[in-house]
Motif scaffolding. Structure first.
Motif, PDB file in Angstrom:
ATOM      1  N   SER A  40       0.823  -1.205   0.000  1.00 32.79           N
ATOM      2  CA  SER A  40       0.000   0.000   0.000  1.00 32.79           C
ATOM      3  C   SER A  40       0.857   1.254   0.000  1.00 32.79           C
ATOM      4  CB  SER A  40      -0.929  -0.007   1.223  1.00 32.79           C
ATOM      5  OG  SER A  40      -1.709   1.165   1.265  1.00 32.79           O
ATOM      6  N   ARG A  41       1.928   1.248   0.784  1.00 28.47           N
ATOM      7  CA  ARG A  41       2.808   2.430   0.833  1.00 28.47           C
ATOM      8  C   ARG A  41       3.482   2.660  -0.510  1.00 28.47           C
ATOM      9  NH1 ARG A  41       4.146   0.107   5.837  1.00 28.47           N
ATOM     10  NH2 ARG A  41       6.199  -0.580   5.111  1.00 28.47           N
ATOM     11  N   VAL A  42       3.954   1.582  -1.118  1.00 18.69           N
ATOM     12  CA  VAL A  42       4.621   1.712  -2.413  1.00 18.69           C
ATOM     13  C   VAL A  42       3.626   2.152  -3.480  1.00 18.69           C
ATOM     14  CG1 VAL A  42       5.837   0.469  -4.235  1.00 18.69           C
ATOM     15  CG2 VAL A  42       6.411   0.042  -1.839  1.00 18.69           C
ATOM     16  N   SER A  43       2.428   1.586  -3.443  1.00 18.36           N
ATOM     17  CA  SER A  43       1.426   1.926  -4.447  1.00 18.36           C
ATOM     18  C   SER A  43       0.963   3.372  -4.329  1.00 18.36           C
ATOM     19  CB  SER A  43       0.223   0.985  -4.327  1.00 18.36           C
ATOM     20  OG  SER A  43       0.583  -0.341  -4.644  1.00 18.36           O
ATOM     21  N   ASP A  44       0.967   3.893  -3.122  1.00 20.18           N
ATOM     22  CA  ASP A  44       0.599   5.303  -2.955  1.00 20.18           C
ATOM     23  C   ASP A  44       1.564   6.200  -3.716  1.00 20.18           C
ATOM     24  OD1 ASP A  44      -1.560   4.695  -1.403  1.00 20.18           O
ATOM     25  OD2 ASP A  44      -0.558   5.082   0.519  1.00 20.18           O
ATOM     26  N   ALA A  45       2.844   5.834  -3.711  1.00 25.35           N
ATOM     27  CA  ALA A  45       3.847   6.631  -4.422  1.00 25.35           C
ATOM     28  C   ALA A  45       3.967   6.230  -5.884  1.00 25.35           C
ATOM     29  CB  ALA A  45       5.207   6.484  -3.730  1.00 25.35           C
ATOM     30  N   ASN A  46       3.528   5.022  -6.218  1.00 23.05           N
ATOM     31  CA  ASN A  46       3.662   4.488  -7.582  1.00 23.05           C
ATOM     32  C   ASN A  46       2.327   3.872  -8.000  1.00 23.05           C
ATOM     33  OD1 ASN A  46       6.884   4.453  -7.920  1.00 23.05           O
ATOM     34  ND2 ASN A  46       6.336   3.860  -5.848  1.00 23.05           N
ATOM     35  N   PRO A  47       1.316   4.687  -8.267  1.00 19.15           N
ATOM     36  CA  PRO A  47      -0.035   4.156  -8.460  1.00 19.15           C
ATOM     37  C   PRO A  47      -0.204   3.260  -9.677  1.00 19.15           C
ATOM     38  CG  PRO A  47       0.055   6.521  -8.952  1.00 19.15           C
ATOM     39  CD  PRO A  47       1.356   6.162  -8.317  1.00 19.15           C
ATOM     40  N   VAL A  48       0.697   3.348 -10.664  1.00 18.08           N
ATOM     41  CA  VAL A  48       0.552   2.535 -11.865  1.00 18.08           C
ATOM     42  C   VAL A  48       1.220   1.169 -11.707  1.00 18.08           C
ATOM     43  CG1 VAL A  48       1.019   2.461 -14.359  1.00 18.08           C
ATOM     44  CG2 VAL A  48       0.464   4.625 -13.270  1.00 18.08           C
ATOM     45  N   LEU A  49       2.072   1.030 -10.717  1.00 12.75           N
ATOM     46  CA  LEU A  49       2.910  -0.163 -10.615  1.00 12.75           C
ATOM     47  C   LEU A  49       2.102  -1.454 -10.503  1.00 12.75           C
ATOM     48  CD1 LEU A  49       5.642  -1.515 -10.389  1.00 12.75           C
ATOM     49  CD2 LEU A  49       5.648  -0.965  -7.940  1.00 12.75           C
ATOM     50  N   ALA A  50       1.132  -1.489  -9.586  1.00  7.25           N
ATOM     51  CA  ALA A  50       0.378  -2.726  -9.388  1.00  7.25           C
ATOM     52  C   ALA A  50      -0.372  -3.112 -10.659  1.00  7.25           C
ATOM     53  CB  ALA A  50      -0.591  -2.568  -8.217  1.00  7.25           C
ATOM     54  N   ARG A  51      -0.952  -2.149 -11.352  1.00  6.99           N
ATOM     55  CA  ARG A  51      -1.660  -2.449 -12.595  1.00  6.99           C
ATOM     56  C   ARG A  51      -0.698  -2.978 -13.654  1.00  6.99           C
ATOM     57  NH1 ARG A  51      -3.804   2.812 -12.628  1.00  6.99           N
ATOM     58  NH2 ARG A  51      -3.425   3.029 -14.868  1.00  6.99           N
ATOM     59  N   THR A  52       0.514  -2.427 -13.673  1.00  8.25           N
ATOM     60  CA  THR A  52       1.516  -2.885 -14.633  1.00  8.25           C
ATOM     61  C   THR A  52       1.884  -4.340 -14.372  1.00  8.25           C
ATOM     62  OG1 THR A  52       2.409  -0.646 -14.842  1.00  8.25           O
ATOM     63  CG2 THR A  52       3.825  -2.459 -15.541  1.00  8.25           C
ATOM     64  N   LEU A  53       2.077  -4.689 -13.116  1.00  7.52           N
ATOM     65  CA  LEU A  53       2.452  -6.062 -12.784  1.00  7.52           C
ATOM     66  C   LEU A  53       1.309  -7.036 -13.037  1.00  7.52           C
ATOM     67  CD1 LEU A  53       4.492  -5.395  -9.524  1.00  7.52           C
ATOM     68  CD2 LEU A  53       5.334  -5.670 -11.859  1.00  7.52           C
ATOM     69  N   ARG A  54       0.081  -6.602 -12.799  1.00  7.34           N
ATOM     70  CA  ARG A  54      -1.061  -7.464 -13.118  1.00  7.34           C
ATOM     71  C   ARG A  54      -1.173  -7.676 -14.629  1.00  7.34           C
ATOM     72  NH1 ARG A  54      -3.522  -4.614  -8.758  1.00  7.34           N
ATOM     73  NH2 ARG A  54      -4.535  -3.146 -10.188  1.00  7.34           N
ATOM     74  N   ALA A  55      -0.911  -6.619 -15.392  1.00  3.16           N
ATOM     75  CA  ALA A  55      -0.935  -6.751 -16.853  1.00  3.16           C
ATOM     76  C   ALA A  55       0.156  -7.694 -17.335  1.00  3.16           C
ATOM     77  CB  ALA A  55      -0.779  -5.385 -17.509  1.00  3.16           C
ATOM     78  N   ASN A  56       1.300  -7.653 -16.675  1.00  6.25           N
ATOM     79  CA  ASN A  56       2.387  -8.556 -17.030  1.00  6.25           C
ATOM     80  C   ASN A  56       1.989 -10.005 -16.764  1.00  6.25           C
ATOM     81  OD1 ASN A  56       5.341  -9.227 -17.560  1.00  6.25           O
ATOM     82  ND2 ASN A  56       5.115  -9.958 -15.455  1.00  6.25           N
ATOM     83  N   ARG A  57       1.376 -10.270 -15.617  1.00  4.77           N
ATOM     84  CA  ARG A  57       0.952 -11.627 -15.308  1.00  4.77           C
ATOM     85  C   ARG A  57      -0.148 -12.088 -16.266  1.00  4.77           C
ATOM     86  NH1 ARG A  57       1.713 -15.137 -11.161  1.00  4.77           N
ATOM     87  NH2 ARG A  57       3.786 -14.213 -11.325  1.00  4.77           N
ATOM     88  N   ALA A  58      -1.047 -11.191 -16.639  1.00  2.00           N
ATOM     89  CA  ALA A  58      -2.096 -11.558 -17.596  1.00  2.00           C
ATOM     90  C   ALA A  58      -1.487 -11.891 -18.949  1.00  2.00           C
ATOM     91  CB  ALA A  58      -3.099 -10.413 -17.729  1.00  2.00           C
ATOM     92  N   PHE A  59      -0.476 -11.125 -19.372  1.00  2.13           N
ATOM     93  CA  PHE A  59       0.234 -11.452 -20.609  1.00  2.13           C
ATOM     94  C   PHE A  59       0.845 -12.843 -20.522  1.00  2.13           C
ATOM     95  CE2 PHE A  59       4.731 -11.778 -21.899  1.00  2.13           C
ATOM     96  CZ  PHE A  59       4.541 -12.025 -23.263  1.00  2.13           C
ATOM     97  N   LEU A  60       1.471 -13.154 -19.410  1.00  6.44           N
ATOM     98  CA  LEU A  60       2.116 -14.459 -19.253  1.00  6.44           C
ATOM     99  C   LEU A  60       1.096 -15.582 -19.379  1.00  6.44           C
ATOM    100  CD1 LEU A  60       4.550 -16.192 -18.608  1.00  6.44           C
ATOM    101  CD2 LEU A  60       4.185 -15.725 -16.178  1.00  6.44           C
ATOM    102  N   ARG A  61      -0.057 -15.424 -18.762  1.00  4.85           N
ATOM    103  CA  ARG A  61      -1.082 -16.469 -18.875  1.00  4.85           C
ATOM    104  C   ARG A  61      -1.538 -16.640 -20.329  1.00  4.85           C
ATOM    105  NH1 ARG A  61      -2.892 -14.428 -13.640  1.00  4.85           N
ATOM    106  NH2 ARG A  61      -4.268 -12.935 -14.678  1.00  4.85           N
ATOM    107  N   ARG A  62      -1.725 -15.522 -21.027  1.00  2.00           N
ATOM    108  CA  ARG A  62      -2.145 -15.627 -22.425  1.00  2.00           C
ATOM    109  C   ARG A  62      -1.067 -16.306 -23.263  1.00  2.00           C
ATOM    110  NH1 ARG A  62      -3.342 -10.223 -21.449  1.00  2.00           N
ATOM    111  NH2 ARG A  62      -1.810  -9.475 -22.978  1.00  2.00           N
ATOM    112  N   ALA A  63       0.192 -15.962 -23.007  1.00  2.00           N
ATOM    113  CA  ALA A  63       1.286 -16.558 -23.771  1.00  2.00           C
ATOM    114  C   ALA A  63       1.352 -18.065 -23.544  1.00  2.00           C
ATOM    115  CB  ALA A  63       2.608 -15.899 -23.388  1.00  2.00           C
TER     116      ALA A  63
END
Length: 268
Positions: A40-63
């Protein structure tokens, strides 16, 4: 707090683990309040980070689904993190029960959790290894047990090569792995970056860099170069959410993660 059965006794559950923080960000359940507080602390300073990592994992599943459909039955995932629900082995084994998966990570916490998760799964294994030591990973006991290098393999390097500086020659490092693979094998890479990276890293890059270890951003051309000796599958190197998205899915334009999948060409 009471230790759940999935948490190995040797793992400290009262100190945050970046592996468990990552697990939380991508929607996993193998994390604790102390990990979620740090996330939560990191996401407050980096609000796009969690979405980026979720998108990366979704890409991996599709691949993995795409490669399973193409006949790949062996997967070597280096820099895997905690192999929790929805990871490579779940997708591959759901498609073809005779698939095998080897996970490798340098983080002992991720490996300890992974071993507990996979304890009853003989078709998958996880062990501690360093990306920079290909021979040790390729010749490891679990790799030899589950991967037959005389048959095609999917080598997965998801969100890990952006920790390899140019001075360590990431292209040569990748080739040390792919040299062992037979034609028809596939290479899966995702990487922090953008179509064009300006001299001064954009704000999104600074936010990402501030949240994790030193990250090297690379552009489309630089990432494409890491696929040398391979033929990129359509649509080539693109932002991770735009790589064969699910029907009706609208890729998030803010997310700075590139990705591609390629097949190893026959020797000339």
């Amino acid at each position: 707090m009471e230790r759940p059965r999935w948490a190995p006794s040797e793992v400290d559950i009262d100190t945050p683990s970046i592996a468990r923080v990552y697990d939380y960000w991508i929607g996993g359940t193998h994390n604790f309040p102390v990990d979620r507080a740090l996330a939560s602390r990191v996401s407050d300073a980096n609000p796009v980070l969690a979405r980026t990592l979720r998108a990366n994992r979704a890409f991996l599943r599709r691949a993995v689904r795409e490669l399973s459909a193409l006949g790949i039955r062996q997967f070597l995932d280096i820099g895997s993190g905690i192999p929790a629900e929805g990871n490579v082995h779940d997708v591959a084994l759901a498609a073809h029960p005779d698939s095998t998966v080897v996970y490798v990570d340098i983080d002992p916490v991720a490996v300890a959790h992974g071993r507990a998760i996979l304890a009853d799964e003989p078709r998958a294994a996880v062990f501690q290894g360093d990306l920079h030591k290909p021979r040790e990973i390729l010749d490891a006991q679990d790799t030899r047990r589950l991967i037959d290098f005389d048959r095609p393999v999917a080598l997965i390097l998801a969100a890990v090569l952006h920790f390899v500086p140019d001075g360590d020659d990431p292209r040569a490092l990748v080739e040390q792995y792919t040299d062992r693979l037979v034609p028809g094998s596939h290479l899966v890479i995702s990487h922090a970056g953008a179509e064009t990276v300006p001299r001064t890293a954009p704000e999104a890059a600074e936010r990402y860099r501030g949240a994790v270890s030193e990250v090297i951003w690379r552009d489309t051309a630089e990432l494409t170069a890491l696929f040398a000796g391979h033929s990129l599958l359509a649509p080539g190197v693109v932002r991770a959410p735009a790589w064969r998205p699910e029907p009706g899915e609208q890729p998030d334009p803010e997310l700075a993660m590139l990705a591609g999948v390629a097949v190893k060409a026959p020797a000339r």
